[in-house]
Design an enzyme around this catalytic site. Structure first.
Site, PDB file in Angstrom:
ATOM      1  N   VAL A 194      -3.258   4.085  -6.914  1.00  0.00           N
ATOM      2  CA  VAL A 194      -2.638   5.389  -7.206  1.00  0.00           C
ATOM      3  C   VAL A 194      -1.874   5.338  -8.529  1.00  0.00           C
ATOM      4  O   VAL A 194      -2.033   6.225  -9.381  1.00  0.00           O
ATOM      5  CB  VAL A 194      -1.685   5.823  -6.062  1.00  0.00           C
ATOM      6  N   GLY A 237      -1.313  -0.063  -9.086  1.00  0.00           N
ATOM      7  CA  GLY A 237      -2.473  -0.223  -8.208  1.00  0.00           C
ATOM      8  C   GLY A 237      -3.350   1.015  -8.273  1.00  0.00           C
ATOM      9  O   GLY A 237      -3.410   1.716  -9.295  1.00  0.00           O
ATOM     10  N   GLY A 249       4.311  -0.038  -9.774  1.00  0.00           N
ATOM     11  CA  GLY A 249       3.030  -0.311  -9.116  1.00  0.00           C
ATOM     12  C   GLY A 249       1.875   0.297  -9.885  1.00  0.00           C
ATOM     13  O   GLY A 249       1.762   1.517  -9.986  1.00  0.00           O
ATOM     14  N   LYS A 270      -1.462   5.638  12.784  1.00  0.00           N
ATOM     15  CA  LYS A 270      -1.537   4.534  11.821  1.00  0.00           C
ATOM     16  C   LYS A 270      -1.846   3.270  12.603  1.00  0.00           C
ATOM     17  O   LYS A 270      -1.544   3.193  13.801  1.00  0.00           O
ATOM     18  CB  LYS A 270      -0.172   4.373  11.123  1.00  0.00           C
TER      19      LYS A 270
END
Ligand code: NAD
Length: 357
Positions: A182, A180, A178, A80
């Site tokens: 997804v 967003g 959320g 990452k």
């Protein structure tokens, strides 16, 4: 700032601190493990409160990627990268070029992809300066979030099957934190299947299209404590801490966010309250599975290749079925069982590599 003794440091193979004064870039790249293959994981850009918070995030996320890919049966390792900064104000072509230079200098040990705060267009910008990039539109890839959402959908159904003996979504109440990339895809699928969806987002503009489809909008502050069957955290990590686990009224938690548990202790706390917590790094693997398939093909996926990819993502449900079964046998939270199973994969690969050498 301590690194080797940082709470989230766990035998990471490589942690690179990247600074470029001319562009203001400050970033960290972490390769947790390349045992199963080159480390692949997203590039996140976020205005971290301090360097320690950025280090903690990149260490936890890269370890999660190792476990995620191992359990998804992918021959790739865990990595990452994080850029410290506000993407809306500080992201520009020069900064991304400098980041690409650091990624390139690792010679393929870390392959980047989009993540929170970066986009497919940013990956195209980075790809001008390094080949170690996934998730490009030109590679037939692009945004992996529909696949992540599909994996969460399959995992959520596996959890319903485990708890109720049926994965029928008709009338099931799901609270999504959320809306967003997804969260919105997930909401659409669930509504299509007859579920009642409650949704919250700090950005109200994202809620209107879901409201039109029939979702009920609730305040962000109350989403975790809604009286629902399933809670789907699809916003940020560490939302389940010692305090918030007491507020959860859902009997299943199944969402896309990475590292939903603030500390490992919350896995047991949720199990003690009778909540089935679906391990995040298993249920949200759809995106990395897509990135892998798209990279393998190096171009737009044929209908057959797309179907193979979807079957691979659907396997998340089967894998979770095994994890739930083992968890029930061992009287252990599924999260702990999933970590043990990922470590078994790594151990088995280590043994095989030793016999081959
Ligand atoms: P996104 O940035 O598109 O969506 C996150 C949404 O959460 C945003 O709309 C944001 O406004 C909202 N949000 C932030 N804080 C909130 C709060 N307190 N309450 C309610 N809403 C809040 O990100 P995404 O791509 O949809 O990913 C969602 C989560 O899933 C992230 O944690 C990400 O790391 C994880 N994840 C994503 C993928 C993927 O393919 N995109 C893959 C694996 C894991």
């Amino acid at each position: 700032m301590a690194v080797f003794s940082a709470p989230s440091f766990d035998q990471h193979e490589l942690v690179a601190f990247c600074e470029d004064r001319s562009t203001g870039l400050r970033a960290i790249i972490a390769v947790h493990s390349s045992q199963l293959g080159p480390a692949v994981g997203g590039l996140r850009m976020y205005p971290y409160a301090d360097d320690a918070a950025a280090l903690d995030d990149v260490l936890r996320l890269s370890r999660g990627m190792t476990y995620k890919s191992a359990l998804a049966g992918l021959p790739i390792g865990g990595g990452k990268a994080v850029i410290i900064g506000d993407p809306s104000r500080e992201k520009n072509a020069a900064l991304l070029e400098a980041m690409a230079g650091f990624i390139d200098s690792l010679g393929g040990r870390y392959v980047t992809a989009e993540d929170s705060g970066t986009t497919v267009a940013d990956m195209a910008q980075i790809a001008k300066h390094t080949c170690y990039v996934s998730g490009l539109d030109s590679h037939g890839g692009g945004d992996p979030s529909p696949y992540t959402a599909y994996g969460v959908y399959c995992g959520l159904r596996a959890a319903l099957q485990q708890q109720r003996g049926s994965d029928n979504l008709d009338g099931v109440r799901v609270a999504i934190q959320g809306a967003g990339a997804v969260g919105s895809h997930l909401a659409r699928r669930l509504i299509e299947d007859g579920a009642t969806v409650l949704v919250a987002d700090v950005n109200p503009t994202l809620l209107t299209p879901l409201q039109v489809l029939g979702a009920e909008v609730v305040e962000p502050a109350s989403i975790l404590s809604q009286p629902v069957d399933v809670l789907a955290p699809c916003a940020m990590g560490a939302v389940l801490n010692a305090e918030t686990v007491q507020q959860v009224r859902a009997s299943i938690i199944a969402g896309a966010a990475n590292n939903q548990l603030a500390t490992p202790a919350q896995a047991q706390q949720l199990a003690d309250r009778g909540v089935l917590y679906v391990p995040d790094f298993v249920i949200n693997a759809g995106g990395i599975i897509a990135v892998y398939h798209q990279r393998q093909h190096g171009g737009a996926l044929s209908a057959d290749a797309e179907s193979t990819l979807l079957q691979h993502v659907e396997g998340i449900g089967d894998k979770l079925g095994l994890i739930f079964k083992r968890a029930a046998q061992q009287l252990c939270p599924p999260h702990v069982v999933a970590e043990a199973m990922a470590e078994e994969v790594l151990l088995a690969q280590g043994r095989q590599a030793a016999t081959e050498n």
